[in-house]
Design an enzyme around this catalytic site. Structure first.
Site, PDB file in Angstrom:
ATOM      1  N   PHE A 123       9.198  -9.073   0.451  1.00 20.89           N
ATOM      2  CA  PHE A 123       9.198  -9.072   1.800  1.00 20.89           C
ATOM      3  C   PHE A 123       7.771  -9.688   2.035  1.00 20.89           C
ATOM      4  O   PHE A 123       6.673  -9.001   1.964  1.00 20.89           O
ATOM      5  CB  PHE A 123       9.513  -7.861   2.783  1.00 20.89           C
ATOM      6  CG  PHE A 123       9.145  -8.183   4.151  1.00 20.89           C
ATOM      7  CD1 PHE A 123      10.122  -8.869   4.850  1.00 20.89           C
ATOM      8  CD2 PHE A 123       8.136  -7.541   5.046  1.00 20.89           C
ATOM      9  CE1 PHE A 123      10.033  -9.167   6.260  1.00 20.89           C
ATOM     10  CE2 PHE A 123       7.978  -7.780   6.253  1.00 20.89           C
ATOM     11  CZ  PHE A 123       8.819  -8.711   6.835  1.00 20.89           C
ATOM     12  N   THR A 126       2.416 -10.354   5.443  1.00 17.36           N
ATOM     13  CA  THR A 126       1.067 -10.425   5.447  1.00 17.36           C
ATOM     14  C   THR A 126       0.298 -11.634   4.478  1.00 17.36           C
ATOM     15  O   THR A 126       0.897 -11.956   3.506  1.00 17.36           O
ATOM     16  CB  THR A 126       0.417  -9.163   4.629  1.00 17.36           C
ATOM     17  OG1 THR A 126       1.297  -8.039   5.381  1.00 17.36           O
ATOM     18  CG2 THR A 126      -1.040  -8.878   4.861  1.00 17.36           C
ATOM     19  N   THR A 158       4.475  -5.991  -1.859  1.00 13.70           N
ATOM     20  CA  THR A 158       5.260  -5.252  -2.850  1.00 13.70           C
ATOM     21  C   THR A 158       6.382  -5.904  -3.636  1.00 13.70           C
ATOM     22  O   THR A 158       7.112  -6.512  -2.877  1.00 13.70           O
ATOM     23  CB  THR A 158       6.004  -4.096  -1.837  1.00 13.70           C
ATOM     24  OG1 THR A 158       4.815  -3.482  -1.226  1.00 13.70           O
ATOM     25  CG2 THR A 158       6.841  -2.943  -2.576  1.00 13.70           C
ATOM     26  N   GLN A 337      -8.498  20.428  -1.650  1.00 11.73           N
ATOM     27  CA  GLN A 337      -9.455  21.566  -1.525  1.00 11.73           C
ATOM     28  C   GLN A 337      -9.023  22.947  -2.186  1.00 11.73           C
ATOM     29  O   GLN A 337      -9.535  23.541  -3.013  1.00 11.73           O
ATOM     30  CB  GLN A 337      -9.840  21.754  -0.095  1.00 11.73           C
ATOM     31  CG  GLN A 337     -10.996  22.603   0.242  1.00 11.73           C
ATOM     32  CD  GLN A 337     -12.497  22.032  -0.060  1.00 11.73           C
ATOM     33  OE1 GLN A 337     -12.383  20.588  -0.332  1.00 11.73           O
ATOM     34  NE2 GLN A 337     -13.233  22.432  -0.210  1.00 11.73           N
ATOM     35  N   ILE A 338      -7.857  23.118  -2.212  1.00 15.53           N
ATOM     36  CA  ILE A 338      -7.336  24.289  -2.966  1.00 15.53           C
ATOM     37  C   ILE A 338      -7.224  24.011  -4.413  1.00 15.53           C
ATOM     38  O   ILE A 338      -7.758  25.083  -4.865  1.00 15.53           O
ATOM     39  CB  ILE A 338      -5.847  24.570  -2.358  1.00 15.53           C
ATOM     40  CG1 ILE A 338      -5.892  25.064  -0.872  1.00 15.53           C
ATOM     41  CG2 ILE A 338      -5.183  25.451  -3.284  1.00 15.53           C
ATOM     42  CD1 ILE A 338      -4.595  25.146  -0.368  1.00 15.53           C
ATOM     43  N   GLU A 364       2.601  -1.136   6.612  1.00  9.69           N
ATOM     44  CA  GLU A 364       3.640  -1.184   7.759  1.00  9.69           C
ATOM     45  C   GLU A 364       3.221  -1.045   9.092  1.00  9.69           C
ATOM     46  O   GLU A 364       3.968  -0.106  10.012  1.00  9.69           O
ATOM     47  CB  GLU A 364       5.237  -0.445   7.287  1.00  9.69           C
ATOM     48  CG  GLU A 364       5.817  -0.877   6.231  1.00  9.69           C
ATOM     49  CD  GLU A 364       7.201  -0.789   6.354  1.00  9.69           C
ATOM     50  OE1 GLU A 364       7.860  -0.555   7.331  1.00  9.69           O
ATOM     51  OE2 GLU A 364       7.786  -0.618   4.915  1.00  9.69           O
TER      52      GLU A 364
HETATM   53  C1  LIG Z   1      -0.004  -1.298  -1.183  1.00 10.04           C
HETATM   54  C2  LIG Z   1       0.346  -2.308  -0.289  1.00 10.04           C
HETATM   55  C3  LIG Z   1       1.601  -2.733  -0.200  1.00 10.04           C
HETATM   56  C4  LIG Z   1       1.992  -3.833   0.957  1.00 10.04           C
HETATM   57  N1  LIG Z   1       3.159  -4.285   1.059  1.00 10.04           N
HETATM   58  C5  LIG Z   1       3.381  -5.287   1.717  1.00 10.04           C
HETATM   59  C6  LIG Z   1       4.495  -6.076   1.513  1.00 10.04           C
HETATM   60  O1  LIG Z   1       5.541  -5.698   0.655  1.00 10.04           O
HETATM   61  N2  LIG Z   1       4.843  -7.123   2.636  1.00 10.04           N
HETATM   62  C7  LIG Z   1       3.667  -7.139   3.684  1.00 10.04           C
HETATM   63  O2  LIG Z   1       4.037  -8.601   4.245  1.00 10.04           O
HETATM   64  N3  LIG Z   1       2.662  -6.741   3.497  1.00 10.04           N
HETATM   65  C8  LIG Z   1       2.641  -5.713   2.838  1.00 10.04           C
HETATM   66  N4  LIG Z   1       1.199  -4.921   2.920  1.00 10.04           N
HETATM   67  C9  LIG Z   1       0.397  -5.266   3.982  1.00 10.04           C
HETATM   68  C10 LIG Z   1       0.349  -4.274   4.987  1.00 10.04           C
HETATM   69  O3  LIG Z   1       1.362  -4.152   5.983  1.00 10.04           O
HETATM   70  C11 LIG Z   1      -1.159  -4.684   5.889  1.00 10.04           C
HETATM   71  O4  LIG Z   1      -2.291  -4.331   4.760  1.00 10.04           O
HETATM   72  C12 LIG Z   1      -1.273  -3.840   7.092  1.00 10.04           C
HETATM   73  O5  LIG Z   1      -0.542  -4.324   8.057  1.00 10.04           O
HETATM   74  C13 LIG Z   1      -2.820  -4.017   7.426  1.00 10.04           C
HETATM   75  O6  LIG Z   1      -3.208  -5.343   7.663  1.00 10.04           O
HETATM   76  P1  LIG Z   1      -4.787  -5.519   6.764  1.00 10.04           P
HETATM   77  O7  LIG Z   1      -4.799  -4.864   5.595  1.00 10.04           O
HETATM   78  O8  LIG Z   1      -4.863  -7.099   7.022  1.00 10.04           O
HETATM   79  O9  LIG Z   1      -5.681  -4.940   7.714  1.00 10.04           O
HETATM   80  P2  LIG Z   1      -6.379  -5.384   9.047  1.00 10.04           P
HETATM   81  O10 LIG Z   1      -5.446  -5.763   9.966  1.00 10.04           O
HETATM   82  O11 LIG Z   1      -7.545  -6.403   8.687  1.00 10.04           O
HETATM   83  O12 LIG Z   1      -7.238  -3.998   9.744  1.00 10.04           O
HETATM   84  C14 LIG Z   1      -8.174  -3.467   9.390  1.00 10.04           C
HETATM   85  C15 LIG Z   1      -8.512  -2.359  10.390  1.00 10.04           C
HETATM   86  O13 LIG Z   1      -8.614  -2.946  11.597  1.00 10.04           O
HETATM   87  C16 LIG Z   1      -7.826  -2.319  12.324  1.00 10.04           C
HETATM   88  N5  LIG Z   1      -7.145  -3.170  13.630  1.00 10.04           N
HETATM   89  C17 LIG Z   1      -6.799  -4.353  13.629  1.00 10.04           C
HETATM   90  N6  LIG Z   1      -6.593  -4.813  14.561  1.00 10.04           N
HETATM   91  C18 LIG Z   1      -6.553  -3.850  15.599  1.00 10.04           C
HETATM   92  C19 LIG Z   1      -6.670  -3.846  16.945  1.00 10.04           C
HETATM   93  N7  LIG Z   1      -6.180  -4.730  17.615  1.00 10.04           N
HETATM   94  N8  LIG Z   1      -6.952  -2.621  17.585  1.00 10.04           N
HETATM   95  C20 LIG Z   1      -7.435  -1.549  16.872  1.00 10.04           C
HETATM   96  N9  LIG Z   1      -7.701  -1.613  15.597  1.00 10.04           N
HETATM   97  C21 LIG Z   1      -7.271  -2.758  14.717  1.00 10.04           C
HETATM   98  C22 LIG Z   1      -6.773  -1.664  11.582  1.00 10.04           C
HETATM   99  O14 LIG Z   1      -6.097  -0.615  12.254  1.00 10.04           O
HETATM  100  C23 LIG Z   1      -7.628  -1.417  10.460  1.00 10.04           C
HETATM  101  O15 LIG Z   1      -8.042  -0.232  10.519  1.00 10.04           O
HETATM  102  C24 LIG Z   1       0.772  -4.076   2.026  1.00 10.04           C
HETATM  103  C25 LIG Z   1      -0.380  -3.522   2.087  1.00 10.04           C
HETATM  104  C26 LIG Z   1      -0.604  -2.542   0.833  1.00 10.04           C
HETATM  105  C27 LIG Z   1      -2.020  -2.071   0.876  1.00 10.04           C
END
Ligand SMILES: Cc1cc2nc3c(=O)[nH]c(=O)nc-3n(C[C@H](O)[C@H](O)[C@H](O)COP(=O)(O)OP(=O)(O)OC[C@H]3O[C@@H](n4cnc5c(N)ncnc54)[C@H](O)[C@@H]3O)c2cc1C
Length: 380
Positions: A123, A126, A158, A337-338, A364
């Protein structure tokens, strides 16, 4: 009101637990070590209806419901979160939009083979510059004759490196923020579609995660999900609402495994002349973990039940994900910790759950995004 699993649920739980122990557990160490997903599992699980347990039997699924899927995910995550994640993407993210909104032809070509484990799906939402703000994706699909020409990059996908098809989000009309998005099925081997790199992760190492590129990639218009341009964002929201409930069971399964390991270790480890489980400080941690796990599990099943009743659970699915993923962090921290210094060594299994579970407040929809959704749904 009945808070018990049905007889059918329990039989399924035993069957999937048995399968996970016999067929998945022996593959975990090698998959984690090499960062390679054991692909034979797709077919093996597909044959038994375990891969996509909540799709109809006529399509090759298990004929179950959301509760069934949650039971399965809890068991699989107890064994290995990475492998469970790959299978979860197959049973949800990359098939649900086809199941709910796809054409008959798309179901025959992509959904049924995916349910049977003959095709692996991914899917792709991102992008390098668009995570939480999914409506800011830049991938474009431009109509040209009977095709769409797609350009863009997707990251953190993924199953990306091993997929036979990716369900891809792209703008057909970038002037309509969010509204102008569509989903397309892009098959492996389509010219212009490539895996630019496989990503090296801190945890969930048994899933293969990649960056995908699309360069003038021509995809037949019939591969677009839905009959008209636009509306893809609602399909994504529909899918994520379901997926966030699944996360409740993902977190519960991981928490239960961490608790079990902690109890076992606390009984074996002797300090000051007695097993550390005799110290109140250890026992209180375990009591709190067990309490939280019970709440995580009960709430997940309640929302899964609501989903099965056809209720609008947009708020509750975010609440499940927020609560279970955040509570899991405390459980994993206490488990570590345990275990003391041994827990920090790679030879003890708790470190893997600790690394794997850290992801769950991020994917997600991060915890912050869940809070935003809950606020919106509460009218705050
Ligand atoms: C191992 C892994 C598997 C994944 N698999 C998939 C997949 O199969 N398909 C897919 O499409 N995506 C996938 N993802 C993407 C995943 O869904 C995103 O990493 C996630 O949605 C967060 O986006 P970002 O990493 O760009 O973080 P960012 O959006 O850059 O966020 C960084 C920080 O800012 C905070 N933040 C951002 N906007 C706001 C706001 N408006 N208010 C407050 N805080 C905010 C976030 O909460 C976070 O703490 C995967 C990610 C990982 C790490």
């Amino acid at each position: 009101m009945d808070f018990e699993l049905t007889e059918e649920n329990r039989i399924f739980q035993e069957a999937i637990r048995d399968f996970a122990q016999k067929e998945i557990a022996p593959l975990v160490d090698e998959a984690e070590e090499n960062n390679v997903f054991p692909q034979q599992l797709f077919k093996k699980m597909g044959e038994q209806g375990f891969l996509c347990p909540r799709y109809p039997i006529e399509l090759g699924g298990g004929g179950g419901d959301k509760i069934t899927e949650c039971i399965m995910m809890e068991e699989l995550n107890g064994v290995n979160a990475g492998i469970a994640a790959s299978l979860m993407a197959q049973g949800g993210l990359c098939t649900q939009p086809i199941y709910r909104f796809g054409s008959e032809e798309q179901k025959q070509r992509f959904l049924i083979p995916a349910i049977k484990g003959e095709k692996i799906g991914a899917f792709g939402l991102t992008e390098p510059d668009a995570g939480s703000d999914a409506a800011s994706i830049k991938t474009r699909a431009v109509r040209g004759g009977d095709d769409y020409v797609i350009n863009g990059t997707k990251i953190f996908i993924t199953n990306g490196p091993i997929c036979d098809f990716v369900l891809l989000a792209a703008y057909t009309d970038p002037t309509k923020r969010g509204e102008g998005i569509n989903l397309f099925v892009v098959e492996k081997g389509t010219p212009g579609f490539g895996v630019s790199r496989k990503l090296d992760k801190v945890g969930n190492r048994s899933i293969e995660t990649g960056e995908l590129v699309f360069e003038d990639c021509r995809v037949p218009a019939k591969n677009m999900i839905g009959e008209k341009e636009g509306g893809g964002f609602d399909m994504i929201t529909d899918t994520l609402t379901s997926g966030r409930i699944t996360y409740g069971s993902r977190c519960t399964g991981t928490a239960q495994a961490a608790y079990d390991l902690s109890v076992q270790y606390a009984k074996e480890r002797v300090q000051f002349g007695k097993p550390i489980i005799k110290f109140q400080a250890t026992r209180f941690k375990l009591a709190e973990m067990a309490t939280n796990i019970d709440v995580m599990r009960s709430y997940t099943y309640r929302v899964a039940w609501m989903y099965d009743q056809g209720k609008n659970v947009r708020k509750e699915s975010s609440m499940v994900k927020l609560f279970t993923a955040e509570t899991l962090q405390k459980i994993l921290s206490d488990s570590m910790q345990i275990h003391g210094g041994y827990g920090y060594m790679m030879e003890y299994p708790i470190q893997r759950y600790w690394r794997d579970g850290r992801l769950f407040t991020i994917t997600e929809g991060t915890s912050e995004i869940q809070r935003l959704v809950i606020c919106r749904e509460l009218g705050l």
